[in-house]
Design a protein around this motif. Structure first.
Motif, PDB file in Angstrom:
ATOM      1  N   ALA A 143      -9.426   2.140   2.593  1.00 47.02           N
ATOM      2  CA  ALA A 143      -8.132   2.829   2.546  1.00 47.02           C
ATOM      3  C   ALA A 143      -7.876   3.422   1.172  1.00 47.02           C
ATOM      4  CB  ALA A 143      -7.008   1.867   2.924  1.00 47.02           C
ATOM      5  N   LYS A 180      -6.927  12.162   0.152  1.00 44.38           N
ATOM      6  CA  LYS A 180      -5.464  12.284   0.095  1.00 44.38           C
ATOM      7  C   LYS A 180      -4.810  12.009   1.460  1.00 44.38           C
ATOM      8  CE  LYS A 180      -5.321  13.292  -4.280  1.00 44.38           C
ATOM      9  NZ  LYS A 180      -4.771  14.560  -4.768  1.00 44.38           N
ATOM     10  N   ALA A 204      -3.294   8.570   3.567  1.00 38.09           N
ATOM     11  CA  ALA A 204      -2.937   7.165   3.399  1.00 38.09           C
ATOM     12  C   ALA A 204      -2.831   6.472   4.750  1.00 38.09           C
ATOM     13  CB  ALA A 204      -1.622   7.037   2.647  1.00 38.09           C
ATOM     14  N   ARG A 257       1.790   2.037  -3.450  1.00 36.46           N
ATOM     15  CA  ARG A 257       0.665   2.599  -4.200  1.00 36.46           C
ATOM     16  C   ARG A 257       0.513   4.095  -3.914  1.00 36.46           C
ATOM     17  NH1 ARG A 257      -4.511   0.699  -6.338  1.00 36.46           N
ATOM     18  NH2 ARG A 257      -3.808  -1.433  -6.002  1.00 36.46           N
ATOM     19  N   VAL A 258       0.791   4.487  -2.677  1.00 33.70           N
ATOM     20  CA  VAL A 258       0.658   5.892  -2.268  1.00 33.70           C
ATOM     21  C   VAL A 258       1.558   6.787  -3.115  1.00 33.70           C
ATOM     22  CG1 VAL A 258       1.075   7.512  -0.368  1.00 33.70           C
ATOM     23  CG2 VAL A 258      -0.049   5.321   0.084  1.00 33.70           C
ATOM     24  N   SER A 282       0.703  10.811   4.313  1.00 32.78           N
ATOM     25  CA  SER A 282       0.846   9.371   4.501  1.00 32.78           C
ATOM     26  C   SER A 282       1.168   9.058   5.947  1.00 32.78           C
ATOM     27  CB  SER A 282       1.953   8.824   3.589  1.00 32.78           C
ATOM     28  OG  SER A 282       2.115   7.431   3.805  1.00 32.78           O
ATOM     29  N   VAL A 322      -0.367  13.877  -0.728  1.00 25.89           N
ATOM     30  CA  VAL A 322      -0.920  12.894   0.210  1.00 25.89           C
ATOM     31  C   VAL A 322      -0.248  13.025   1.570  1.00 25.89           C
ATOM     32  CG1 VAL A 322      -1.093  10.427   0.738  1.00 25.89           C
ATOM     33  CG2 VAL A 322      -1.546  11.243  -1.582  1.00 25.89           C
ATOM     34  N   PHE A 352       0.837  -1.204   0.000  1.00 25.05           N
ATOM     35  CA  PHE A 352       0.000   0.000   0.000  1.00 25.05           C
ATOM     36  C   PHE A 352       0.869   1.251   0.000  1.00 25.05           C
ATOM     37  CE2 PHE A 352      -3.343   2.936   1.288  1.00 25.05           C
ATOM     38  CZ  PHE A 352      -4.405   2.452   0.525  1.00 25.05           C
ATOM     39  N   TYR A 395       0.321   9.088  -5.978  1.00 27.03           N
ATOM     40  CA  TYR A 395      -0.584  10.214  -5.744  1.00 27.03           C
ATOM     41  C   TYR A 395       0.192  11.431  -5.248  1.00 27.03           C
ATOM     42  CZ  TYR A 395      -4.343   6.743  -6.036  1.00 27.03           C
ATOM     43  OH  TYR A 395      -5.193   5.761  -6.465  1.00 27.03           O
ATOM     44  N   LEU A 453      -7.587   7.378   0.296  1.00 21.83           N
ATOM     45  CA  LEU A 453      -6.407   7.866  -0.421  1.00 21.83           C
ATOM     46  C   LEU A 453      -6.824   8.700  -1.634  1.00 21.83           C
ATOM     47  CD1 LEU A 453      -3.341   7.870  -1.029  1.00 21.83           C
ATOM     48  CD2 LEU A 453      -3.679   5.659  -2.174  1.00 21.83           C
ATOM     49  N   THR A 492       1.482   5.826   7.026  1.00 20.15           N
ATOM     50  CA  THR A 492       1.562   4.390   6.775  1.00 20.15           C
ATOM     51  C   THR A 492       2.748   3.685   7.420  1.00 20.15           C
ATOM     52  OG1 THR A 492       2.738   4.832   4.707  1.00 20.15           O
ATOM     53  CG2 THR A 492       0.337   4.550   4.569  1.00 20.15           C
TER      54      THR A 492
END
Length: 383
Positions: free
Chosen positions: A332, A340, A342, A23-24, A32, A30, A20, A27, A336, A34
């Motif tokens: 999620a 925006k 994560a 993947r962020v 994040s 964002v 994941f 974008y 995202l 995570t």
């Protein structure tokens, strides 16, 4: 040639956390939350010790278990902090991060067909290592017990194949810890059934009560304690783990460690010595800041209507998103794309994490405030 690759390796997938996170990167703009990595820098005196090690050419192999003074400092750290006694000569091993310590432990104590009991949800780094040695991970649902694994939950899952119980507390992804009573009851069960306990205590210094308790206090002969400097001293990239075990177990783990990596980085070991010998309380400032952030995020989430267990330590919250009637991955991904922000899908932490998302608050209060504002706006729009 791929058909010749070890079949167990081929079955393993990349961590859902990393999947994941990758993947962020697709974008823009964002926030994040995570990755579970301290946003503090390594203490200056610790960095200085690493630089000095290079300047003084401390760049050769050390003893396989780590240079002696570091093992003494590590043993003193556990004695001072948690009242545990280990011999630096025979019961302490310095590893390449806590992950390598866990790998070496599993390869030492498990055999084909062994079963390992783990609380679910749980950090995804254990299961593949268990499977690589031909053993079977058994996840125990803790979601109805405040995410705490107890002796009562363990007993129904015991079989003649059970070899080890994993206790990762304070927990990633939930932040919860076990009480002294709960640990003592598990210890009695482990002694009764002659089971190993792998106690991953990497977040021990980030316990908001300031009073971490190890199960090794109650079952020292059954327990392998895993710790390290990554979280307590913000040294994730230095890769220093610490393994503590009774000599009868450690003397076998060191063989696996020796043939795996020979020894941990000599330069990192020097930095670790400085951290343990002269920075024993370095984590307090970070812990206090994390607690402040936790209280802020916890209050914001509960005000938004999220059902979330208040953490005892570490730097994670694991709110339920079941009210949105979406899978954790879909929630999620939608968060995202539309807000925006994560977060990690709970499904990355075993099937028992489905219906939750993990939020790391190892980020500045400014970032956390922006994230909470965006989540609040998103939640209002989907209701």
């Amino acid at each position: 040639m791929e058909h010749l690759v070890n079949s167990r390796v081929k079955k393993i997938e990349l961590s859902g956390i990393r999947q994941f996170f990758n993947r962020v990167a697709q974008y823009d703009d964002v926030v994040s939350l995570t990755i579970g990595q301290p946003d503090f820098t390594t203490p200056e005196h610790v960095k200085g010790a690493g630089s000095q090690a290079i300047d003084e050419n401390f760049t050769s192999y050390t003893h396989n278990a780590g240079f002696y003074e570091l093992r003494v400092a590590a043993a003193n750290f556990l004695k001072s902090k948690y009242g545990l006694t280990y011999s630096p000569e025979t019961e302490v091993i310095v590893t390449v991060g806590a992950s390598q310590a866990i790998d070496c432990t599993f390869r030492t104590i498990l055999e084909e067909g062994s079963e390992v009991l783990l609380p679910g949800p749980i950090y995804p780094g254990y299961e593949p290592l268990i499977q690589l040695v031909g053993a079977t991970p058994i996840h125990i649902d803790t979601t109805k017990n405040g995410f705490r694994l107890t002796a009562d939950l363990i007993r129904p899952h015991l079989t003649e194949k059970t070899r080890c119980i994993v206790l990762p507390y304070p927990s990633n992804p939930t932040g919860v810890s076990l009480t002294r009573t709960e640990l003592r009851e598990i210890a009695e069960l482990a002694k009764e059934k002659n089971l190993f306990v792998l106690s991953d205590e990497i977040y021990s210094e980030l316990n908001f009560s300031g009073e971490h308790c190890s199960i090794a206090e109650f079952a020292p002969q059954n327990t392998i304690v895993i710790n390290g400097l990554s979280k307590s001293h913000s040294m994730t990239g230095w890769r220093v783990g610490l393994l503590f075990a009774p000599e009868v177990i450690a003397k076998h783990i060191i063989k696996v460690h020796q043939y795996n990596v020979s020894c941990a980085s000599s330069i990192s070991q020097k930095a670790a010595y400085e951290a343990l010998a002269n920075g024993i309380d370095d984590a307090i400032v970070m812990r206090n800041e994390y607690e402040k952030r936790m209280n802020f995020v916890y209050q914001r989430l509960t005000n938004m209507g999220f059902d979330v267990v208040k953490p005892d330590g570490a730097f994670y919250l694991f709110p339920s998103i079941k009210q949105f009637n979406q899978s954790s991955f879909d929630f999620a991904l939608s968060l995202l794309e539309h807000a925006k922000v994560a977060l990690v899908p709970g499904s990355a932490f075993s099937s028992h994490g489905e219906g939750y998302v993990r939020l790391s608050f190892a980020y500045s209060l400014e970032q956390l405030e922006v994230a909470m504002d965006r989540i609040e706006k998103y939640v209002k729009n989907v209701e």
